[in-house]
Design an enzyme around this catalytic site. Sequence first.
Site, PDB file in Angstrom:
ATOM      1  N   GLU A 497      74.044  27.699  44.903  1.00  0.00           N
ATOM      2  CA  GLU A 497      74.731  26.580  44.231  1.00  0.00           C
ATOM      3  C   GLU A 497      75.624  25.764  45.172  1.00  0.00           C
ATOM      4  O   GLU A 497      76.298  24.847  44.716  1.00  0.00           O
ATOM      5  CB  GLU A 497      75.535  27.112  43.047  1.00  0.00           C
ATOM      6  CG  GLU A 497      74.619  27.655  41.954  1.00  0.00           C
ATOM      7  CD  GLU A 497      75.374  28.203  40.754  1.00  0.00           C
ATOM      8  OE1 GLU A 497      76.578  28.502  40.891  1.00  0.00           O
ATOM      9  OE2 GLU A 497      74.751  28.333  39.675  1.00  0.00           O
ATOM     10  N   LYS A 610      75.730  30.015  49.278  1.00  0.00           N
ATOM     11  CA  LYS A 610      76.612  30.806  48.422  1.00  0.00           C
ATOM     12  C   LYS A 610      76.033  32.201  48.217  1.00  0.00           C
ATOM     13  O   LYS A 610      76.728  33.196  48.181  1.00  0.00           O
ATOM     14  CB  LYS A 610      76.739  30.094  47.072  1.00  0.00           C
ATOM     15  CG  LYS A 610      77.563  30.812  46.045  1.00  0.00           C
ATOM     16  CD  LYS A 610      77.619  30.009  44.750  1.00  0.00           C
ATOM     17  CE  LYS A 610      78.494  30.676  43.710  1.00  0.00           C
ATOM     18  NZ  LYS A 610      78.487  29.968  42.423  1.00  0.00           N
ATOM     19  N   GLN A 611      74.699  32.236  48.047  1.00  0.00           N
ATOM     20  CA  GLN A 611      74.079  33.498  47.639  1.00  0.00           C
ATOM     21  C   GLN A 611      72.619  33.531  48.053  1.00  0.00           C
ATOM     22  O   GLN A 611      72.074  32.528  48.501  1.00  0.00           O
ATOM     23  CB  GLN A 611      74.178  33.629  46.130  1.00  0.00           C
ATOM     24  CG  GLN A 611      73.404  32.587  45.353  1.00  0.00           C
ATOM     25  CD  GLN A 611      73.881  32.479  43.906  1.00  0.00           C
ATOM     26  OE1 GLN A 611      74.754  31.684  43.607  1.00  0.00           O
ATOM     27  NE2 GLN A 611      73.302  33.274  43.020  1.00  0.00           N
TER      28      GLN A 611
HETATM   29  C1  BGC Z   1      76.138  32.133  40.324  1.00  0.00           C
HETATM   30  C2  BGC Z   1      74.936  32.064  39.400  1.00  0.00           C
HETATM   31  C3  BGC Z   1      75.186  32.978  38.216  1.00  0.00           C
HETATM   32  C4  BGC Z   1      76.499  32.642  37.536  1.00  0.00           C
HETATM   33  C5  BGC Z   1      76.838  33.602  36.427  1.00  0.00           C
HETATM   34  C6  BGC Z   1      77.385  31.773  39.551  1.00  0.00           C
HETATM   35  O1  BGC Z   1      78.501  31.895  40.375  1.00  0.00           O
HETATM   36  O2  BGC Z   1      75.977  31.271  41.413  1.00  0.00           O
HETATM   37  O3  BGC Z   1      73.780  32.454  40.084  1.00  0.00           O
HETATM   38  O4  BGC Z   1      74.136  32.875  37.323  1.00  0.00           O
HETATM   39  O5  BGC Z   1      77.536  32.686  38.473  1.00  0.00           O
HETATM   40  O6  BGC Z   1      77.006  34.897  36.906  1.00  0.00           O
END
Ligand code: BGC
Length: 776
Positions: A497, A610-611
């Site tokens: 994100e 971010k991930q």
């Molecule tokens: C993450 C998402 C996740 C959401 C709820 C966000 O910070 O980037 O991938 O679905 O949090 O946990």
Amino acid sequence: MMHYNTTEPEELKHWSFSETEFDPLALAKCESIMSLGNGYMGLRSAAEESYIGEKRNLFINGTFNKFDQYEVTELPNAADITRLDIRIDGVRFSLERGEVREYRRLLNLRDAELVRGFVWEYQGKRIRFEFRRYVSLAHKHEIGMRMTVTPLNGRISLSVTSGIDGQVSNSGSQHFHEGEKRIYDKTYIELIQTTTESKIDFVLGAAHRLFIGGTEANLEPKMDIDRRRVAVTYTVDLEQGQTLEFEKAAAVFTSRDLEFAEGPRLDDIREMMLAALKEQHAAGYERRFEDHRRAWEKVWDQYRVSIKSAEPFDQLAVRFAIYHLVIMTPSHDRRMGIGAKGLTGEGYKGHSFWDTEIFILPFYIYTNPPVARSLLEYRYLGLEGARSKALQNGYSGAMYPWEAAWPSDGEVTPEWGQVDIVTGKQTRIWSGVIEQHITSDIAYAVWHYYMATGDQEFMDSFGYEMILDTAKFWASRLEWNEEQQTYHINNVVGPDEYKEHVNNNAFTNYMAHFNIRLAMTYAEELRVQKPALFDRLNSKLGVEAAMDEWSDKIGRIYLPKPNQDGIIPQDDTYLQKKLVDLTPYKSQAKVGSIFDDYNLDQVGEMQVSKQADIMMLFFLLEDQFPLDVKKANYDYYEEKTLHDSSLSLSTHCILANDLGDRELAYRLFRRAAEIDLGPYMHSSDAGVHSASLGGIWKCIVMGFAGVRMLGGALHMNPRLPEAWEEVSFPLYWRGHRIEVHLDRTRISLNTDSEEELTLIIGGNPVKLTGALQLSY
Ligand code: BGC
């Protein structure tokens, strides 16, 4: 201060953890991670006495309400039942004054009981307190509390005010109308509240019993009815050494409960609440707690994962994860999903994300398939909202909401988020509009469930329709690129994100392609093998026309390929972005520290994630990518991934293990396990991290034990961490339970199946009936 692996009490070794010092500045940690619940409701573990900064939360699953037109729907914080106002010789009891000794607050995971005890010394009086609490798994509407107070050096006058307090909100948003309050027979307290927009009635009840020196005392309380609050006060004198046992039975019903789905009458709900409350009150804490304890015994039989590790924390961590997964899951009602923070805090408003399908569902698919099915049926009911979202955005088929609440609500992602440190304005949240991969994640989950369970009835009733309609969405979403003669998916947010408005996020494109391909296969199969079902779906969804469109487009969807260095671009521009030194952020104690220095637009211009993004793709579509490509990308992207989402570490752990780096995999597992249970005192303030808890189970079973479903077959490829001697867990496959036991060289399988099951272990097909042992 948190203590894990405490060796005391001995019988709860690796079954409990404790807070051993009261810290008024870190209340939220224990409130969240020690939360109680049963899937129907979740009770945050705020202390009985009240403190500044506390969050007294009680959430009932599925009871969404929209505070006003400027906010999105959220789970409302129901009236508080747990607060006790305790006075000793006229002075309000608080741990912020006086001396506190022998303090311990402990969550017993085995029996799902919260226990708190200490000696409080104030103005020369020494008093021992013990509090116990559970949210019943055996009787889902029930909360039980018990307090004992013993003066240790002289006599005291003790008063306790207890009741039901509707003077609570969701950080200021008041979701309820002021309702009726009543006390029946000076004993049974009732408070009714109705949500302002969804008009859901909450009927809450409470009743008390007092025992002094072991004998029941029938005292008349002082009664008090106030705005949004009803309470009683009991006053007793206690001699030195004499113990007051104070029990509170409480019951919660709402008009949203499945029992009332056919159109509730408030009087019926009240009657049921009062009957349940009276039964619980008459039975008393210990007897009702015993029902609850037995229900948890069954939970541990169902889900038990045992780890023999040099690090006892590992065993505790997986029990903690399973405990929370169970208390957050509404297995009683398919109209409800799992919140990203479960029912443990206001974070993410009780909404469901891809967290459920990709991070939590595998746990249920392999350990309790009917619960997995119920969670998927929630998404089936959500087709209504998904279809309207597609229409609103100019697409066909079903476009699932990024954040989901009540199934028919459609998209409920808020529009505005945190402060932008550069502009001082609120940041726009784009995920509700352009984070679209959720749609194929759900289709993938349907397929995963079907392959692992063989549940044909589910597919005929729900699954095919979901896969076909999501594929219709993707086909309408593709954008033709004249220059490259391929279909693109532009302007999205992928799993990472930190990159908004990107074109051709690899994860999104591959998963959309997967979704369409799957629909094509099933549509073809249905046409030949189940013509009646095909006709029904065809008249509902226009499958024949969609099949033409799919065959036309599938071969021309742009799927980013590895470049000359073997790197798959995360999106069209990622690899051209600036490289920055991420060292300070990689070693951060709190997540998101990069935003102390940059805003999201600036982060969007850097090669920083971010991930897990590409790694997610490798995990889900593992057989589409060769090992050397995975390795090159792992090395490239791991350096740039800050793991600022709790969803990230478990995926990197599994990939690291697949790629042979066991040591790194174990380190990542530990970090994942410490997101909630670790030493960071503020990481769980808004609630626990549901997906990360599912991720802990995934690291163990899908990571270290190497369990995967590939092309419809069950694979196992164990690689245990150095610290582990043994691990065992149950695994459901095609309707049969297999008990798996692994040590460092051998694998033992035991099944109740009469049928021969085929598994692929270490790449070799193995036939299983009864028991089997082999080396790996
Ligand atoms: C993450 C998402 C996740 C959401 C709820 C966000 O910070 O980037 O991938 O679905 O949090 O946990």
